[in-house]
Design a protein around this motif. Structure first.
Motif, PDB file in Angstrom:
ATOM      1  N   CYS A 261      15.476  27.631   2.776  1.00 59.48           N
ATOM      2  CA  CYS A 261      14.850  26.496   3.194  1.00 59.48           C
ATOM      3  C   CYS A 261      14.906  26.604   4.669  1.00 59.48           C
ATOM      4  CB  CYS A 261      15.742  25.370   2.936  1.00 59.48           C
ATOM      5  SG  CYS A 261      15.481  25.014   1.196  1.00 59.48           S
ATOM      6  N   ALA A 262      15.807  26.851   5.474  1.00 57.67           N
ATOM      7  CA  ALA A 262      15.905  26.834   7.036  1.00 57.67           C
ATOM      8  C   ALA A 262      15.079  27.869   7.577  1.00 57.67           C
ATOM      9  CB  ALA A 262      17.418  26.979   7.642  1.00 57.67           C
ATOM     10  N   SER A 263      14.971  29.006   6.913  1.00 58.49           N
ATOM     11  CA  SER A 263      14.339  30.141   7.475  1.00 58.49           C
ATOM     12  C   SER A 263      12.831  29.982   7.138  1.00 58.49           C
ATOM     13  CB  SER A 263      14.702  31.566   6.941  1.00 58.49           C
ATOM     14  OG  SER A 263      14.381  31.468   5.551  1.00 58.49           O
ATOM     15  N   LYS A 264      12.327  29.326   6.146  1.00 55.74           N
ATOM     16  CA  LYS A 264      10.877  29.143   5.860  1.00 55.74           C
ATOM     17  C   LYS A 264      10.521  27.986   7.006  1.00 55.74           C
ATOM     18  CE  LYS A 264      10.237  32.250   2.812  1.00 55.74           C
ATOM     19  NZ  LYS A 264       9.325  33.389   3.273  1.00 55.74           N
ATOM     20  N   ALA A 265      11.385  26.795   6.860  1.00 58.18           N
ATOM     21  CA  ALA A 265      10.991  25.757   7.908  1.00 58.18           C
ATOM     22  C   ALA A 265      11.057  26.369   9.280  1.00 58.18           C
ATOM     23  CB  ALA A 265      12.285  24.814   7.985  1.00 58.18           C
ATOM     24  N   GLY A 266      11.624  27.335   9.704  1.00 57.55           N
ATOM     25  CA  GLY A 266      11.609  28.070  10.889  1.00 57.55           C
ATOM     26  C   GLY A 266      10.358  28.664  11.016  1.00 57.55           C
TER      27      GLY A 266
ATOM     28  N   THR B  89      19.681  37.176   5.669  1.00 53.17           N
ATOM     29  CA  THR B  89      18.528  36.352   5.081  1.00 53.17           C
ATOM     30  C   THR B  89      17.665  35.964   6.243  1.00 53.17           C
ATOM     31  OG1 THR B  89      19.965  35.735   3.095  1.00 53.17           O
ATOM     32  CG2 THR B  89      17.775  34.394   3.569  1.00 53.17           C
ATOM     33  N   TYR B  90      18.554  35.480   7.302  1.00 51.49           N
ATOM     34  CA  TYR B  90      17.617  34.911   8.589  1.00 51.49           C
ATOM     35  C   TYR B  90      17.038  35.866   9.209  1.00 51.49           C
ATOM     36  CZ  TYR B  90      19.416  30.246   8.814  1.00 51.49           C
ATOM     37  OH  TYR B  90      19.746  28.950   8.761  1.00 51.49           O
ATOM     38  N   ASN B  91      17.583  37.132   9.416  1.00 50.24           N
ATOM     39  CA  ASN B  91      16.713  38.399   9.728  1.00 50.24           C
ATOM     40  C   ASN B  91      15.506  38.715   9.014  1.00 50.24           C
ATOM     41  OD1 ASN B  91      18.796  38.373  11.835  1.00 50.24           O
ATOM     42  ND2 ASN B  91      19.888  40.314  11.003  1.00 50.24           N
ATOM     43  N   ILE B  92      15.654  38.899   7.613  1.00 50.95           N
ATOM     44  CA  ILE B  92      14.288  39.154   7.071  1.00 50.95           C
ATOM     45  C   ILE B  92      13.391  38.065   6.758  1.00 50.95           C
ATOM     46  CG2 ILE B  92      13.563  39.742   4.536  1.00 50.95           C
ATOM     47  CD1 ILE B  92      16.677  41.022   4.115  1.00 50.95           C
ATOM     48  N   ASN B  93      13.896  36.824   6.884  1.00 53.26           N
ATOM     49  CA  ASN B  93      13.056  35.702   6.618  1.00 53.26           C
ATOM     50  C   ASN B  93      12.576  35.303   7.743  1.00 53.26           C
ATOM     51  OD1 ASN B  93      13.550  36.086   3.803  1.00 53.26           O
ATOM     52  ND2 ASN B  93      14.467  34.087   3.707  1.00 53.26           N
ATOM     53  N   LEU B  94      12.990  35.605   8.864  1.00 55.72           N
ATOM     54  CA  LEU B  94      12.656  34.607  10.124  1.00 55.72           C
ATOM     55  C   LEU B  94      12.497  35.706  11.547  1.00 55.72           C
ATOM     56  CD1 LEU B  94      11.408  32.379  11.452  1.00 55.72           C
ATOM     57  CD2 LEU B  94      13.962  31.353  11.561  1.00 55.72           C
ATOM     58  N   VAL B  95      13.723  36.410  11.581  1.00 56.10           N
ATOM     59  CA  VAL B  95      13.763  36.990  12.965  1.00 56.10           C
ATOM     60  C   VAL B  95      12.832  38.296  13.008  1.00 56.10           C
ATOM     61  CG1 VAL B  95      15.546  38.122  14.515  1.00 56.10           C
ATOM     62  CG2 VAL B  95      16.294  36.201  13.120  1.00 56.10           C
ATOM     63  N   ALA B  96      12.952  38.894  11.799  1.00 60.76           N
ATOM     64  CA  ALA B  96      12.086  40.196  11.628  1.00 60.76           C
ATOM     65  C   ALA B  96      10.696  39.368  11.909  1.00 60.76           C
ATOM     66  CB  ALA B  96      12.027  40.732  10.642  1.00 60.76           C
TER      67      ALA B  96
END
Ligand code: NAP
Length: 238
Positions: free
Chosen positions: A142-147, A96-103
């Motif tokens: 939530c954390a990935s979108k805040a990021g 989830t972090y990879n798709i929403n924030l790292v990528a």
């Protein structure tokens, strides 16, 4: 030609926005997703799994000799595991972090490394109200979108130092009737206290149609006056 790169073009908001952009012959859209559902002479599908960071690292933005403007829309996102911390699956946290924030971070970095010229550029990160206020069961989302919001704010300060003709916004699109909402309504109540509220949104017809939301995102892309506020929402149009 105005070139667009849109992640998550195969369904939901990304598909509706791609179809809207394709109604103008001055636009060419590269759609990035695992599957393709769009066939059009001004469209090219680029197959990429955003959870596979080695593949994302190797992604190359095309050379665009006749570009008058280039826009990157980081739209793809998943809600991930809807469970309280302590019950989350480790692999799902990471994907989830990879798709929403790292990528999106890798793509933005590569985008500006490739197009380091004076052509007008815009990055639109599709964020969420969930990145701006907490929802139990959605910690990683939530954390990935805040990021994504903070990444956009930092990049905006960098642009102010050394670049003109470039902008970035982090846009919350409201609540949309897509497969993401289907998934949210299927969550287990013990891990998500707000589930009834989300079921009511659907039953009361409160969810926005993806085509209507696409028109609002379109307004943000093409109205430069709306680019001065980095953290924004389609509700700002009201
Ligand atoms: N729906 C809402 O109420 C809502 C509210 C606030 C914010 N948002 C945000 O709006 C954006 C669009 O959401 P949506 O509701 O339209 O979602 P959706 O209907 O579930 O579509 C998600 C898109 O992302 C792509 N995607 C998912 N995983 C991927 C992966 N591993 N690699 C590449 N592409 C992947 C999917 O394509 P493939 O399956 O073909 O790969 C699909 O095109 C998301 O960022 C979401 O967080 C949605």
């Amino acid at each position: 030609m105005h070139y667009f790169f849109i992640t998550g073009s195969s369904k939901g908001l990304g598909k509706a926005l791609t179809e809207l952009l394709l109604s103008d012959k001055n636009n060419f859209v590269y759609g990035i997703s695992r599957t393709n559902t769009i066939y059009h002479q001004q469209f090219q599908h680029l197959k990429l799994d955003l959870a596979d960071l080695d593949a994302v690292k190797q992604f190359q933005f095309s050379e665009l000799k006749d570009a008058t403007a280039i826009t990157l829309i980081n739209n793809a996102g998943i809600v991930g595991d809807i469970k309280h911390l302590g019950n989350l699956d480790a692999k799902k946290i990471i994907s989830t972090y990879n798709i929403n924030l790292v990528a999106p971070t890798l793509l933005i970095n590569q985008f500006f490394n490739t197009y380091n010229n004076k052509i007008q550029k815009l990055v639109v990160n599709i964020s969420s109200g969930a990145g701006r206020s907490p929802i139990d069961g959605w910690s990683v989302y939530c954390a990935s979108k805040a990021g994504l919001d903070m990444l956009s704010l930092v990049f905006k300060t960098e642009l102010e130092h050394n670049n003109i003709n470039t902008n970035i916004i982090s846009l919350a699109p409201g609540i949309i009737d897509t497969s993401m909402q289907d998934e949210i309504r299927k969550a287990d109540k013990t891990n998500f206290s707000n589930i009834e509220r989300f079921i009511e949104y659907k039953n009361n017809g409160d969810l926005s149609n993806p085509k209507e939301t696409a028109k609002q995102v379109y307004a943000f892309i093409f109205n430069q006056k709306l680019h001065h506020k980095t953290i924004c929402s389609v509700r700002d149009l009201a």
